[in-house]
Design a protein around this motif. Sequence first.
Motif, PDB file in Angstrom:
ATOM      1  N   LEU A   1       0.833  -1.205   0.000  1.00  0.00           N
ATOM      2  CA  LEU A   1       0.000   0.000   0.000  1.00  0.00           C
ATOM      3  C   LEU A   1       0.866   1.253   0.000  1.00  0.00           C
ATOM      4  N   ASN A   2       1.839   1.287   0.898  1.00  0.00           N
ATOM      5  CA  ASN A   2       2.702   2.467   1.004  1.00  0.00           C
ATOM      6  C   ASN A   2       3.440   2.739  -0.306  1.00  0.00           C
ATOM      7  N   ALA A   3       3.800   1.677  -1.026  1.00  0.00           N
ATOM      8  CA  ALA A   3       4.518   1.822  -2.285  1.00  0.00           C
ATOM      9  C   ALA A   3       3.576   1.973  -3.483  1.00  0.00           C
ATOM     10  N   ARG A   4       2.263   1.896  -3.230  1.00  0.00           N
ATOM     11  CA  ARG A   4       1.255   1.933  -4.300  1.00  0.00           C
ATOM     12  C   ARG A   4       1.568   0.871  -5.351  1.00  0.00           C
ATOM     13  N   ASP A   5       1.933  -0.313  -4.883  1.00  0.00           N
ATOM     14  CA  ASP A   5       2.424  -1.394  -5.729  1.00  0.00           C
ATOM     15  C   ASP A   5       1.307  -2.417  -5.982  1.00  0.00           C
ATOM     16  N   ALA A   6       0.549  -2.200  -7.061  1.00  0.00           N
ATOM     17  CA  ALA A   6      -0.576  -3.086  -7.388  1.00  0.00           C
ATOM     18  C   ALA A   6      -0.134  -4.532  -7.625  1.00  0.00           C
ATOM     19  N   PRO A   7       0.951  -4.800  -8.359  1.00  0.00           N
ATOM     20  CA  PRO A   7       1.347  -6.209  -8.548  1.00  0.00           C
ATOM     21  C   PRO A   7       1.666  -6.920  -7.224  1.00  0.00           C
ATOM     22  N   ALA A   8       2.277  -6.217  -6.283  1.00  0.00           N
ATOM     23  CA  ALA A   8       2.574  -6.839  -4.984  1.00  0.00           C
ATOM     24  C   ALA A   8       1.290  -7.133  -4.222  1.00  0.00           C
ATOM     25  N   LEU A   9       0.300  -6.240  -4.288  1.00  0.00           N
ATOM     26  CA  LEU A   9      -0.987  -6.494  -3.635  1.00  0.00           C
ATOM     27  C   LEU A   9      -1.701  -7.667  -4.303  1.00  0.00           C
ATOM     28  N   GLU A  10      -1.687  -7.717  -5.623  1.00  0.00           N
ATOM     29  CA  GLU A  10      -2.345  -8.819  -6.324  1.00  0.00           C
ATOM     30  C   GLU A  10      -1.691 -10.150  -5.982  1.00  0.00           C
ATOM     31  N   ALA A  11      -0.379 -10.154  -5.715  1.00  0.00           N
ATOM     32  CA  ALA A  11       0.318 -11.387  -5.340  1.00  0.00           C
ATOM     33  C   ALA A  11      -0.094 -11.866  -3.950  1.00  0.00           C
ATOM     34  N   LEU A  12      -0.684 -10.971  -3.162  1.00  0.00           N
ATOM     35  CA  LEU A  12      -1.164 -11.346  -1.831  1.00  0.00           C
ATOM     36  C   LEU A  12      -2.594 -11.871  -1.850  1.00  0.00           C
ATOM     37  N   ALA A  13      -3.287 -11.728  -2.991  1.00  0.00           N
ATOM     38  CA  ALA A  13      -4.653 -12.253  -3.115  1.00  0.00           C
ATOM     39  C   ALA A  13      -4.587 -13.769  -3.281  1.00  0.00           C
ATOM     40  N   PRO A  14      -5.596 -14.475  -2.794  1.00  0.00           N
ATOM     41  CA  PRO A  14      -5.602 -15.934  -2.963  1.00  0.00           C
ATOM     42  C   PRO A  14      -5.538 -16.326  -4.434  1.00  0.00           C
ATOM     43  N   PRO A  15      -4.841 -17.413  -4.740  1.00  0.00           N
ATOM     44  CA  PRO A  15      -4.783 -17.874  -6.128  1.00  0.00           C
ATOM     45  C   PRO A  15      -6.190 -18.069  -6.691  1.00  0.00           C
ATOM     46  N   GLY A  16      -6.383 -17.601  -7.922  1.00  0.00           N
ATOM     47  CA  GLY A  16      -7.684 -17.745  -8.571  1.00  0.00           C
ATOM     48  C   GLY A  16      -8.631 -16.582  -8.331  1.00  0.00           C
ATOM     49  N   ASN A  17      -8.259 -15.642  -7.449  1.00  0.00           N
ATOM     50  CA  ASN A  17      -9.117 -14.483  -7.220  1.00  0.00           C
ATOM     51  C   ASN A  17      -8.801 -13.390  -8.230  1.00  0.00           C
TER      52      ASN A  17
END
Length: 128
Positions: free
Chosen positions: A34-50
């Motif tokens: 969030l602090n880095a506004r890093d969308a790919p890093a946030l998406e990597a934290l979502a459960p697989p398949g979401n």
Amino acid sequence: MVLVGAGLLTGCGGGDDGGAESPQAAVDAYVRALNARDAPALEALAPPGNNAADEVRRRIDDFGGKEISLGDVDISSDISPDVANAQLTGSGGYAERLTLTRKDGRWYVVLGQAEQDPAKQTASTNSR
């Protein structure tokens, strides 16, 4: 920007698999992203398949780049050993509740919705 995302994934122990080693590591990686506004890093934290893209954008719009410094993190697991709730509070009035889930030994922040597999739809939903 790409290097930041790679560093976050390495830092949370995610590599190509995503997620994190523990609920606390998932929370820490989430706030760093969030602090880095890093969308790919946030998406990597979502459960697989979401499909988390829309929710990731919303959270970056709401909380991104605000240099959140966590003050209190209360993680509880009352429902199941594979589900935890995290109540976060931090600098600048930041407060958020996250649901975390464990899959294949990795912890994920529940972001987005599970994508529907068309092959798994029942015949009753396709016929009329």
